[in-house]
Design a protein around this motif. Structure first.
Motif, short mmCIF file in Angstrom:
data_model
loop_
_atom_site.label_atom_id
_atom_site.label_comp_id
_atom_site.label_asym_id
_atom_site.label_seq_id
_atom_site.Cartn_x
_atom_site.Cartn_y
_atom_site.Cartn_z
N LEU A 185 8.93 -1.67 -1.36
CA LEU A 185 8.20 -0.62 -0.65
C LEU A 185 8.99 -0.19 0.57
O LEU A 185 9.57 -1.02 1.27
CB LEU A 185 6.82 -1.13 -0.19
CG LEU A 185 5.82 -1.54 -1.26
CD1 LEU A 185 4.62 -2.23 -0.62
CD2 LEU A 185 5.35 -0.34 -2.07
N VAL B 5 -1.27 -4.39 4.12
CA VAL B 5 -0.43 -4.43 2.92
C VAL B 5 0.37 -5.73 2.87
O VAL B 5 0.45 -6.40 1.83
CB VAL B 5 0.52 -3.20 2.88
CG1 VAL B 5 1.58 -3.37 1.80
CG2 VAL B 5 -0.28 -1.93 2.65
N ASP C 296 6.17 4.76 2.57
CA ASP C 296 5.17 4.63 1.51
C ASP C 296 3.81 4.23 2.07
O ASP C 296 2.78 4.38 1.40
CB ASP C 296 5.59 3.56 0.49
CG ASP C 296 6.85 3.94 -0.28
OD1 ASP C 296 7.13 5.15 -0.39
OD2 ASP C 296 7.54 3.03 -0.77
N LEU C 297 3.81 3.69 3.27
CA LEU C 297 2.58 3.12 3.86
C LEU C 297 1.95 4.11 4.83
O LEU C 297 2.64 4.73 5.64
CB LEU C 297 2.89 1.82 4.60
CG LEU C 297 3.00 0.54 3.77
CD1 LEU C 297 4.13 0.62 2.78
CD2 LEU C 297 3.18 -0.65 4.69
N GLU C 298 0.64 4.22 4.74
CA GLU C 298 -0.07 5.03 5.72
C GLU C 298 -0.04 4.32 7.07
O GLU C 298 0.02 3.10 7.15
CB GLU C 298 -1.53 5.23 5.28
CG GLU C 298 -1.68 6.09 4.04
CD GLU C 298 -3.14 6.22 3.65
OE1 GLU C 298 -4.01 6.16 4.55
OE2 GLU C 298 -3.41 6.37 2.44
N ALA D 173 3.39 4.82 -4.33
CA ALA D 173 4.33 3.95 -3.61
C ALA D 173 4.92 2.89 -4.52
O ALA D 173 4.29 2.44 -5.47
CB ALA D 173 3.62 3.27 -2.43
N LYS E 186 -1.64 0.80 8.13
CA LYS E 186 -1.94 -0.02 6.95
C LYS E 186 -0.91 -1.15 6.75
O LYS E 186 -1.08 -1.99 5.87
CB LYS E 186 -1.95 0.87 5.70
CG LYS E 186 -3.06 1.90 5.67
CD LYS E 186 -4.41 1.25 5.39
CE LYS E 186 -5.54 2.25 5.37
NZ LYS E 186 -5.47 3.18 4.24
N HIS E 187 0.16 -1.11 7.53
CA HIS E 187 1.26 -2.07 7.34
C HIS E 187 0.78 -3.53 7.32
O HIS E 187 1.08 -4.26 6.37
CB HIS E 187 2.29 -1.84 8.45
CG HIS E 187 3.65 -2.36 8.14
ND1 HIS E 187 3.96 -3.70 8.24
CD2 HIS E 187 4.79 -1.74 7.71
CE1 HIS E 187 5.23 -3.88 7.90
NE2 HIS E 187 5.75 -2.72 7.57
N LEU F 214 -2.42 2.37 -0.69
CA LEU F 214 -1.17 3.07 -0.98
C LEU F 214 -1.45 4.20 -1.96
O LEU F 214 -2.15 4.00 -2.94
CB LEU F 214 -0.14 2.11 -1.60
CG LEU F 214 0.22 0.88 -0.77
CD1 LEU F 214 0.97 -0.11 -1.65
CD2 LEU F 214 1.09 1.28 0.41
N THR F 215 -0.89 5.35 -1.72
CA THR F 215 -1.08 6.46 -2.64
C THR F 215 -0.04 6.36 -3.76
O THR F 215 -0.26 5.71 -4.77
CB THR F 215 -0.99 7.80 -1.89
OG1 THR F 215 0.18 7.79 -1.05
CG2 THR F 215 -2.22 8.01 -1.02
N ASN G 5 6.24 5.15 -7.72
CA ASN G 5 4.80 4.97 -7.87
C ASN G 5 4.45 3.74 -8.71
O ASN G 5 3.57 3.79 -9.58
CB ASN G 5 4.17 6.23 -8.49
CG ASN G 5 2.65 6.21 -8.43
OD1 ASN G 5 2.07 5.51 -7.61
ND2 ASN G 5 2.01 6.94 -9.32
#
Length: 205
Positions: free
Chosen positions: A150, A163, A154-156, A136, A159-160, A133-134, A192
């Protein structure tokens, strides 16, 4: 299955995906008139009566919120029973049917919410999550727990599942909604949260 009383005529039931799979029910089944779902609803109402004294007599409004990461939240609101309905020799026979006179509405949500009893555990989870996560996450304090919120954006992409796997390892899926957090919880970090936690708190060795 967790049951919480929200008012005299309203309860909230949280069903995990394990609760559903144990009964052979898919998420998509929840809005179909099939025996398995009817049995589940009967079980929920029995448990609601035993645990919180909720009497499901009369017409019920049922709202089902599907949360992809956590399971399902079912809000059951009891309406006013029409005492004129079924008056006569078959009145008692009609009562069981009345219990399941339901109006069901469904909503899908992609919001991810996990709670943590211990802030140290949340710190550990944040450090594991940070590479995925960058910027998030929002963090709330609610009912003595730390709740991480979240949103899907927020998720690339892709990536779900990873995460969710981390959150499930360190925390617990919660049935609280973002609206309830904002109204009744204390917002600790407005944005963040993952990055802020990682920057300010080190992992335990």
């Amino acid at each position: 299955m967790k049951i919480e009383r929200l008012g005299q005529d309203k309860i909230r039931i949280f069903l995990t995906f394990d609760d559903l799979s144990e009964r052979g029910i898919q998420k998509e089944d929840m809005w179909q008139e099939i025996p398995k779902v009817h049995d589940l609803f009967t079980e929920m109402m029995d448990q609601a009566y035993n645990e919180v004294g909720f009497d499901a007599t009369g017409p019920l409004a049922v709202e089902v919120f599907a949360l992809p990461a956590q399971g399902m939240v079912v809000i059951v609101t009891r309406g006013k029973f029409d005492h004129h309905h079924g008056v006569g020799p078959h009145y008692e026979d009609d009562l069981p049917d009345e219990v399941y006179e339901m109006e069901v509405t469904l909503e899908q949500s992609d919001t991810i919410l996990y709670s943590f009893d211990d802030f140290e555990v949340l710190i550990e989870a944040a450090h594991v999550l940070r590479p995925m996560l960058t910027e998030a996450g929002r963090l709330f304090k609610y009912n003595g727990k730390w709740v991480l919120h979240l949103e899907p954006e927020d998720l690339e992409e892709g990536k779900h599942p990873a995460v969710i796997a981390v959150l499930a390892e360190f925390g617990e899926a919660t049935s609280v909604t973002p609206a309830m957090l904002e109204e009744y919880g204390n917002q600790v970090m407005s944005e963040n949260a993952i990055g802020v936690i990682c920057s300010n708190f080190k992992r335990q060795d």
